[in-house]
Write a protein that holds these residues in place. Structure first.
Motif, PDB file in Angstrom:
ATOM      1  N   GLY A 180       0.798  -1.212   0.000  1.00  0.00           N
ATOM      2  CA  GLY A 180       0.000   0.000   0.000  1.00  0.00           C
ATOM      3  C   GLY A 180       0.829   1.259   0.000  1.00  0.00           C
ATOM      4  N   SER A 181       0.168   2.383  -0.321  1.00  0.00           N
ATOM      5  CA  SER A 181       0.839   3.671  -0.435  1.00  0.00           C
ATOM      6  C   SER A 181       1.984   3.521  -1.426  1.00  0.00           C
ATOM      7  CB  SER A 181       1.297   4.159   0.931  1.00  0.00           C
ATOM      8  OG  SER A 181       1.823   5.464   0.856  1.00  0.00           O
ATOM      9  N   SER A 182       3.209   3.808  -1.023  1.00  0.00           N
ATOM     10  CA  SER A 182       4.360   3.657  -1.929  1.00  0.00           C
ATOM     11  C   SER A 182       5.360   2.642  -1.376  1.00  0.00           C
ATOM     12  CB  SER A 182       5.051   5.011  -2.119  1.00  0.00           C
ATOM     13  OG  SER A 182       5.482   5.535  -0.884  1.00  0.00           O
ATOM     14  N   TYR A 183       4.863   1.625  -0.668  1.00  0.00           N
ATOM     15  CA  TYR A 183       5.733   0.716   0.062  1.00  0.00           C
ATOM     16  C   TYR A 183       5.526  -0.746  -0.341  1.00  0.00           C
ATOM     17  CZ  TYR A 183       6.229   4.937   2.782  1.00  0.00           C
ATOM     18  OH  TYR A 183       6.452   6.232   3.142  1.00  0.00           O
ATOM     19  N   TYR A 184       6.644  -1.501  -0.250  1.00  0.00           N
ATOM     20  CA  TYR A 184       6.661  -2.904  -0.633  1.00  0.00           C
ATOM     21  C   TYR A 184       7.417  -3.691   0.429  1.00  0.00           C
ATOM     22  CZ  TYR A 184       5.582  -0.721  -5.109  1.00  0.00           C
ATOM     23  OH  TYR A 184       5.012   0.043  -6.105  1.00  0.00           O
ATOM     24  N   ALA A 185       6.851  -4.827   0.832  1.00  0.00           N
ATOM     25  CA  ALA A 185       7.565  -5.736   1.732  1.00  0.00           C
ATOM     26  C   ALA A 185       8.449  -6.643   0.889  1.00  0.00           C
ATOM     27  CB  ALA A 185       6.578  -6.559   2.549  1.00  0.00           C
ATOM     28  N   VAL A 186       9.717  -6.765   1.284  1.00  0.00           N
ATOM     29  CA  VAL A 186      10.674  -7.593   0.536  1.00  0.00           C
ATOM     30  C   VAL A 186      11.192  -8.688   1.475  1.00  0.00           C
ATOM     31  CG1 VAL A 186      11.330  -5.837  -1.140  1.00  0.00           C
ATOM     32  CG2 VAL A 186      12.490  -5.886   1.065  1.00  0.00           C
ATOM     33  N   ASN A 240      -5.256  11.738   9.843  1.00  0.00           N
ATOM     34  CA  ASN A 240      -5.055  13.167   9.615  1.00  0.00           C
ATOM     35  C   ASN A 240      -4.044  13.429   8.498  1.00  0.00           C
ATOM     36  OD1 ASN A 240      -6.846  13.791  11.723  1.00  0.00           O
ATOM     37  ND2 ASN A 240      -5.208  13.687  13.236  1.00  0.00           N
ATOM     38  N   ASN A 241      -4.245  12.709   7.373  1.00  0.00           N
ATOM     39  CA  ASN A 241      -3.430  12.879   6.164  1.00  0.00           C
ATOM     40  C   ASN A 241      -1.979  12.442   6.325  1.00  0.00           C
ATOM     41  OD1 ASN A 241      -5.607  14.030   4.685  1.00  0.00           O
ATOM     42  ND2 ASN A 241      -5.229  15.991   5.712  1.00  0.00           N
ATOM     43  N   THR A 242      -1.683  11.713   7.378  1.00  0.00           N
ATOM     44  CA  THR A 242      -0.342  11.160   7.586  1.00  0.00           C
ATOM     45  C   THR A 242      -0.410   9.642   7.511  1.00  0.00           C
ATOM     46  OG1 THR A 242       0.361  13.007   8.994  1.00  0.00           O
ATOM     47  CG2 THR A 242       1.612  10.971   9.176  1.00  0.00           C
ATOM     48  N   ILE A 243       0.544   9.052   6.773  1.00  0.00           N
ATOM     49  CA  ILE A 243       0.591   7.598   6.630  1.00  0.00           C
ATOM     50  C   ILE A 243       1.466   7.009   7.736  1.00  0.00           C
ATOM     51  CG2 ILE A 243       1.321   5.682   5.161  1.00  0.00           C
ATOM     52  CD1 ILE A 243      -1.103   7.082   4.101  1.00  0.00           C
ATOM     53  N   TYR A 244       0.909   6.037   8.462  1.00  0.00           N
ATOM     54  CA  TYR A 244       1.650   5.308   9.488  1.00  0.00           C
ATOM     55  C   TYR A 244       1.840   3.862   9.027  1.00  0.00           C
ATOM     56  CZ  TYR A 244       0.715   9.265  12.563  1.00  0.00           C
ATOM     57  OH  TYR A 244       0.654  10.526  13.111  1.00  0.00           O
ATOM     58  N   TYR A 269       5.498   3.519  12.717  1.00  0.00           N
ATOM     59  CA  TYR A 269       6.395   4.532  12.162  1.00  0.00           C
ATOM     60  C   TYR A 269       5.595   5.604  11.421  1.00  0.00           C
ATOM     61  CZ  TYR A 269       9.806   0.825  13.044  1.00  0.00           C
ATOM     62  OH  TYR A 269      10.576  -0.157  13.635  1.00  0.00           O
ATOM     63  N   ASP A 270       6.068   6.831  11.539  1.00  0.00           N
ATOM     64  CA  ASP A 270       5.426   7.991  10.919  1.00  0.00           C
ATOM     65  C   ASP A 270       6.138   8.313   9.613  1.00  0.00           C
ATOM     66  OD1 ASP A 270       4.426  10.449  10.159  1.00  0.00           O
ATOM     67  OD2 ASP A 270       4.756  11.427  12.084  1.00  0.00           O
ATOM     68  N   SER A 271       5.442   8.100   8.472  1.00  0.00           N
ATOM     69  CA  SER A 271       6.077   8.354   7.174  1.00  0.00           C
ATOM     70  C   SER A 271       6.321   9.835   6.937  1.00  0.00           C
ATOM     71  CB  SER A 271       5.207   7.794   6.041  1.00  0.00           C
ATOM     72  OG  SER A 271       4.007   8.540   5.918  1.00  0.00           O
ATOM     73  N   GLY A 272       5.566  10.677   7.633  1.00  0.00           N
ATOM     74  CA  GLY A 272       5.746  12.113   7.465  1.00  0.00           C
ATOM     75  C   GLY A 272       6.911  12.671   8.253  1.00  0.00           C
ATOM     76  N   SER A 273       7.529  11.855   9.098  1.00  0.00           N
ATOM     77  CA  SER A 273       8.681  12.284   9.914  1.00  0.00           C
ATOM     78  C   SER A 273       9.864  11.366   9.676  1.00  0.00           C
ATOM     79  CB  SER A 273       8.299  12.293  11.401  1.00  0.00           C
ATOM     80  OG  SER A 273       7.245  13.182  11.649  1.00  0.00           O
ATOM     81  N   ASP A 274      10.099  11.048   8.415  1.00  0.00           N
ATOM     82  CA  ASP A 274      11.248  10.233   8.023  1.00  0.00           C
ATOM     83  C   ASP A 274      11.247   8.899   8.763  1.00  0.00           C
ATOM     84  OD1 ASP A 274      13.444   9.733   6.473  1.00  0.00           O
ATOM     85  OD2 ASP A 274      14.874  10.552   7.928  1.00  0.00           O
ATOM     86  N   MET A 275      10.065   8.300   8.868  1.00  0.00           N
ATOM     87  CA  MET A 275       9.863   6.995   9.497  1.00  0.00           C
ATOM     88  C   MET A 275      10.325   6.966  10.955  1.00  0.00           C
ATOM     89  SD  MET A 275       8.123   5.049   7.660  1.00  0.00           S
ATOM     90  CE  MET A 275       7.562   4.835   5.955  1.00  0.00           C
ATOM     91  N   GLU A 276      10.046   8.019  11.661  1.00  0.00           N
ATOM     92  CA  GLU A 276      10.346   8.059  13.096  1.00  0.00           C
ATOM     93  C   GLU A 276       9.401   7.101  13.827  1.00  0.00           C
ATOM     94  OE1 GLU A 276       9.963  11.187  16.856  1.00  0.00           O
ATOM     95  OE2 GLU A 276       9.793  11.884  14.773  1.00  0.00           O
ATOM     96  N   GLU A 277       9.943   6.355  14.772  1.00  0.00           N
ATOM     97  CA  GLU A 277       9.107   5.476  15.574  1.00  0.00           C
ATOM     98  C   GLU A 277       8.275   6.312  16.536  1.00  0.00           C
ATOM     99  OE1 GLU A 277       9.615   2.452  19.297  1.00  0.00           O
ATOM    100  OE2 GLU A 277      11.088   2.217  17.672  1.00  0.00           O
TER     101      GLU A 277
END
Length: 512
Positions: free
Chosen positions: A417-423, A457-461, A473-481
């Motif tokens: 989903g979004s722009s992410y892929y599990a590898v 709220n328009n942020t992807i977790y 992880y917060d995608s809007g904060s450089d994947m900050e935990e």
């Protein structure tokens, strides 16, 4: 609580208005029996006074510990005092208040799960109530004020919107008690879309279609439809609305741009608009695509639009037909297999299996778009990426030019989903890469939650599990935990975490 009103839950679909609501509050329970109202900062607004709740446009329909129904707003203030009515139904920003209830309209509370109250029922599952009542019914506005009471002089029909019959005049209410229609033509039924923007009023031998919005006080436009059928609104978007009369096998497409409609005979079960606003109609075993400038087309494989699509041959290896605007190509897709599942394309190239060679990609001009052959190949997604298998246990991401995006090869790749892929590696351990093929998380995670990507709220977790512990992880904060906890963590889109029956704010603070 021994009894809960089935009627309120069954008719909840008609309100359909909480979708437009900015969520600032939510109900939480500690014992699965009583609930309290909280805000997104974790502040408890009410006591644990409620044994049932249903979120509606102006707040919540609730049942107190005495099994009495009422309505509160987002601040916990009473709109309709519990016990005023035996049944309450929300419709837009109004309410039906019923003063009489039969035993058949109740269900034991042990069989009722408040976590399931947001589920919607189909139109067919909702009884069509077309009679006019003369008692035991009030219509109230969002402040709890009675607008109309059913009587011999003021009769009320409970359709998708309230219809008032007074002095031989029919009035249809919408929004917060405003008048959508008033006249002497008898109203047979009213249908509205789940968001309340589109309304049908049937007058027996003709129908009026209305488009409204949340800003204007009156309808933006209305349209006369010369038909007497029983239509429901099955799909909507900004460009069109699909109406279906299942019994008479009639479909109407309302062209919102030109404020007109088109009607054709076709039996369908449902419909939707895809990501490019194509109207997709679903029959029992057949999928159709419709647009204003084209005939109804049966789809059998990949499609881009009603003028750009592929038609599979009855022979597995073709020849298959390419339709591209005014061009039809029948002699290219030979000795090839096409996907037998109807699928929307995000790009103008598509995968085919070439006999004795493997998978590759073709375009709608009949040219091979990528020279490479693969063991398997998926269609390109909304990020412009495709997952392909180069050889045994070797998967990569490619772009539409066939360039490899991932720096490494993987045992398998899954779009999450979004722009992410599990590898994944061959031990089932996975990491995450983005649509550029860049590593976001190393391969150290052991489990992917069912809802691993949640928007708040328009942020992807992003939620990932490592050795039994869930990390958020917060995608809007450089994947900050932002939060982690042992066990299964659920991130509610309203903005809080749930671990068993313990709750946390979006900042990770426990809600006391």
């Amino acid at each position: 609580m021994k009894k809960i009103l089935v009627f309120v839950m069954a008719m909840a679909m008609l309100c359909g208005c909480s979708q437009n609501k900015t969520v600032t509050t939510f109900m939480l329970t500690r014992d699965n029996e009583t609930y309290a109202l909280y805000n997104t900062e974790g502040k408890q607004i009410t006591e644990n006074d409620y044994t049932y709740y249903k979120e509606v446009n102006v707040g919540y329909i609730i049942a107190d510990t005495n099994e009495q129904l009422g309505v509160i707003d987002d601040s916990g203030n009473s709109i309709i005092e519990p016990g005023t009515y035996s049944e309450i139904e929300s419709i837009n920003s109004m309410f039906y208040g019923y003063n009489d209830m039969s035993e058949e309209a109740t269900v034991d509370s042990e069989d009722t799960d408040s976590e399931d109250i947001d589920s919607e029922e189909t139109t067919d599952e909702i009884e069509d109530r077309t009679g006019y009542l003369t008692d035991n019914l009030d219509i109230l506005n969002s402040e709890g004020e009675v607008l109309y009471s059913a009587s011999e002089d003021i009769q009320i029909m409970q359709s998708d919107l309230p219809v008032i019959l007074e002095n031989d005049t029919y009035t249809v209410l919408y929004k917060d008690g405003e008048t959508l229609y008033s006249g002497t033509d008898r109203v047979s039924y009213v249908r509205q879309s789940s968001d309340g923007q589109y309304v049908l009023i049937s007058f027996g031998d003709f129908i009026k279609f209305y488009y409204t919005d949340d800003i204007e006080e009156t309808a933006n436009f209305d349209l006369i439809i010369e038909d007497s059928g029983q239509y429901s609104i099955v799909a909507t978007n900004d460009l069109g609305v699909i109406l279906n009369d299942k019994d008479n096998e009639s479909v109407i497409y309302v062209d919102m741009t030109n404020e007109t409609y088109y009607q054709f005979n076709q039996k369908i079960e449902s419909a939707y608009f895809d990501s490019k606003s194509n109207a997709i109609l679903l029959a029992e075993n057949t999928t159709y695509i419709y647009s204003v400038s084209h005939d109804l087309i049966e789809l059998t494989s990949y499609y881009y639009s009603s003028s750009i699509y592929l038609q599979r041959s009855s022979s597995v290896y073709g020849p298959h037909t390419i339709y591209s605007g005014d061009t039809t190509i029948t002699d290219v897709l030979v000795d090839m297999q096409l996907n037998p599942v109807v699928s929307e394309l995000n790009s103008m190239i598509y995968p085919v299996y070439v006999k004795d060679q493997g998978y590759t990609y073709y375009d709608f001009e009949g040219n091979q778009a990528i020279d490479t052959y693969y063991l398997s190949a998926e269609a390109f997604d909304e990020n412009g990426c495709a997952i392909v298998q180069r050889n045994d246990n070797s998967y990569v991401l490619i772009d539409s030019d066939g360039n490899q995006l991932t720096k490494s090869t993987y045992y398998s790749i899954k779009y999450i989903g979004s722009s992410y892929y599990a590898v994944y590696n061959d031990s089932g351990i996975f990491g995450v890469v983005n649509s550029n093929g860049e590593e976001v998380f190393a391969q150290e995670y052991t489990e992917l939650p069912e809802n691993c990507i949640v928007e708040v709220n328009n942020t992807i977790y992003l939620l990932l599990i490592k050795n039994g512990r869930t990390y958020v992880y917060d995608s809007g904060s450089d994947m900050e935990e932002v939060f982690s906890h042992e066990g299964n963590v659920i991130l509610n889109p309203k903005g809080y975490f749930v671990v068993d029956n313990t709750y946390y704010t979006i900042d990770g603070e426990e809600i006391e």
